[in-house]
Design a protein around this motif. Structure first.
Motif, mmCIF file in Angstrom:
data_model
loop_
_atom_site.group_PDB
_atom_site.id
_atom_site.type_symbol
_atom_site.label_atom_id
_atom_site.label_comp_id
_atom_site.label_asym_id
_atom_site.label_seq_id
_atom_site.Cartn_x
_atom_site.Cartn_y
_atom_site.Cartn_z
ATOM 1 N N ALA A 1 0.856 -1.189 0.000
ATOM 2 C CA ALA A 1 0.000 0.000 0.000
ATOM 3 C C ALA A 1 0.889 1.234 0.000
ATOM 4 O O ALA A 1 1.822 1.339 0.806
ATOM 5 N N VAL A 2 0.616 2.171 -0.908
ATOM 6 C CA VAL A 2 1.368 3.424 -0.982
ATOM 7 C C VAL A 2 0.424 4.548 -0.582
ATOM 8 O O VAL A 2 -0.585 4.786 -1.251
ATOM 9 N N LEU A 3 0.761 5.235 0.511
ATOM 10 C CA LEU A 3 -0.151 6.189 1.121
ATOM 11 C C LEU A 3 0.515 7.553 1.268
ATOM 12 O O LEU A 3 1.508 7.697 1.973
ATOM 13 N N GLY A 4 -0.069 8.542 0.636
ATOM 14 C CA GLY A 4 0.477 9.899 0.726
ATOM 15 C C GLY A 4 -0.259 10.792 1.696
ATOM 16 O O GLY A 4 -0.065 12.001 1.698
ATOM 17 N N GLY A 5 -1.121 10.226 2.554
ATOM 18 C CA GLY A 5 -1.913 11.052 3.462
ATOM 19 C C GLY A 5 -3.145 11.581 2.749
ATOM 20 O O GLY A 5 -3.353 11.355 1.553
#
Length: 363
Positions: A189-193
């Motif tokens: 999972a890639v999460l940038g806020g």
């Protein structure tokens, strides 16, 4: 029954803990009103909770740029006037602020109205709300181990960030199936806020081939405005079958996504970290390099020291694919990270704060 006015708008990192505390307070028979911003992220997240009451407050984030400063000041004046009117009408027993540009005006409105104020600081570097309003707050909640010389020890209590009740881990395989992923592939999972992160989105796009060759599928939450629509990309994998990567501007079901993930690559906002801890998802944190007071770097360093994963400076993001592949291939290491995250999640911050506020009201 007591009345609580919660100032928590501006970003998901401010609104989410406000919702979590409201859920706890309402479950005890109390009444809550959440003051949020006019931003779409607040409206979208708040719409999931029809049992809670929200009211929008004028305001915008601080900017010292000469062209934007007058607009910021004007919005704060409007927000303060609104907050004063709300305090007079709602007559809260306590005001709780979670930071962001909505907190200061509500705290000062409460101060003038004789309403006690509590503040919660999620990050390991106290922000502007604490510096501006902490000296008259009845209670200030700081992360474990964080101290402030400007605050009396009698005012400070230490606790983590309240996490919404929906964050309960489910079967990893089932979560992947429900997201349309391969249930048998390692998942990143890639999460940038809540605002997204361009640097992480670019890294994810450039890493499709390398990750697919290692058999790693990926879900990237790009953030609002960072992508026009959701898209699914298939790349040849090591076994001849395609490996999926999903890019979506916003995720409406973060508990499901985190349940599906073996590892996250993420910014280091306190809200995201709290959710990673609750869901036992190890992470490689990439602090936002221009965050106020460099608080994300401090958050990430603490997370690394506690054994939840690694912190990597954005300047070295070019080598991140290799590190992701190495970590994803080491189940023993991932399990050690999960064990450490479980240790970090021994308290219930929402219940702790609710207990404390109810005790303060009785005394």
């Amino acid at each position: 029954m007591s009345r609580f006015l919660l100032a928590c708008g501006g970003t998901g990192g401010h609104l989410s803990p406000g919702i979590a505390l409201a859920e706890e307070l309402v479950s005890r028979g109390n009444d809550t009103l959440l003051l949020v911003s006019t931003k779409k992220v607040d409206e979208r997240l708040g719409s999931k909770y029809p049992n809670l009451r929200f009211e929008k407050l004028a305001g915008r984030g601080l900017s010292l740029h000469p062209a934007r400063l007058p607009g910021f000041l004007a919005s704060q004046v409007r927000g303060f006037a609104q907050a004063r009117a709300i305090v007079r009408e709602y007559l809260p027993d306590f005001i709780v602020g979670f930071g962001g540009f909505t907190t200061a005006v509500v705290a000062f409105a409460g101060r003038l109205g004789g309403v006690p104020v509590a503040l919660h600081e999620a990050n390991r570097v106290p922000g502007r709300a604490i510096r501006l309003a902490g000296h008259f707050a009845r209670r200030v909640y700081l992360p474990p181990g964080v101290k402030s010389r400007s605050l009396s020890t009698s005012v400070v209590r230490h606790c983590g960030l309240p996490v919404r009740r929906e964050f309960v881990r489910t079967s990893r395989v089932r979560a992947r199936v429900e997201l349309g992923l391969d249930p048998n592939r390692r998942t990143l999972a890639v999460l940038g806020g809540s605002q997204g992160a361009t640097a992480l989105n670019k890294w994810a796009g450039s890493s499709l081939t390398a990750l697919a060759r290692a058999g790693i599928q990926m879900v990237v939450v790009t953030g609002p405005g960072k992508a026009s629509e959701a898209r699914r990309v298939e790349t040849p994998g090591p076994d001849g079958a395609s490996v999926l990567a999903v890019f979506m501007p916003f995720c409406d079901d973060m508990p499901r996504l985190l349940s599906a993930a073996d590892l996250a690559v993420s910014r280091a906002g306190a809200g995201t970290i709290a959710e990673l801890v609750r869901m036992r998802v190890p992470a490689i944190l990439i602090p936002y390099p221009t965050a106020a007071d460099d608080h994300q770097r401090v958050n990430a360093r603490y997370f690394e020291q506690q054994g939840g994963g690694f912190a990597v400076d954005q300047d070295f993001i070019g080598d991140l694919s290799r590190e992701v592949i190495e970590v994803m291939g080491n189940e023993w290491l991932l399990q050690q990270f999960r064990n450490n995250l479980q240790r970090l999640d021994r308290e219930d911050p929402a219940a702790f704060i609710a207990d404390d506020l109810e005790r303060l009201i009785r005394t």
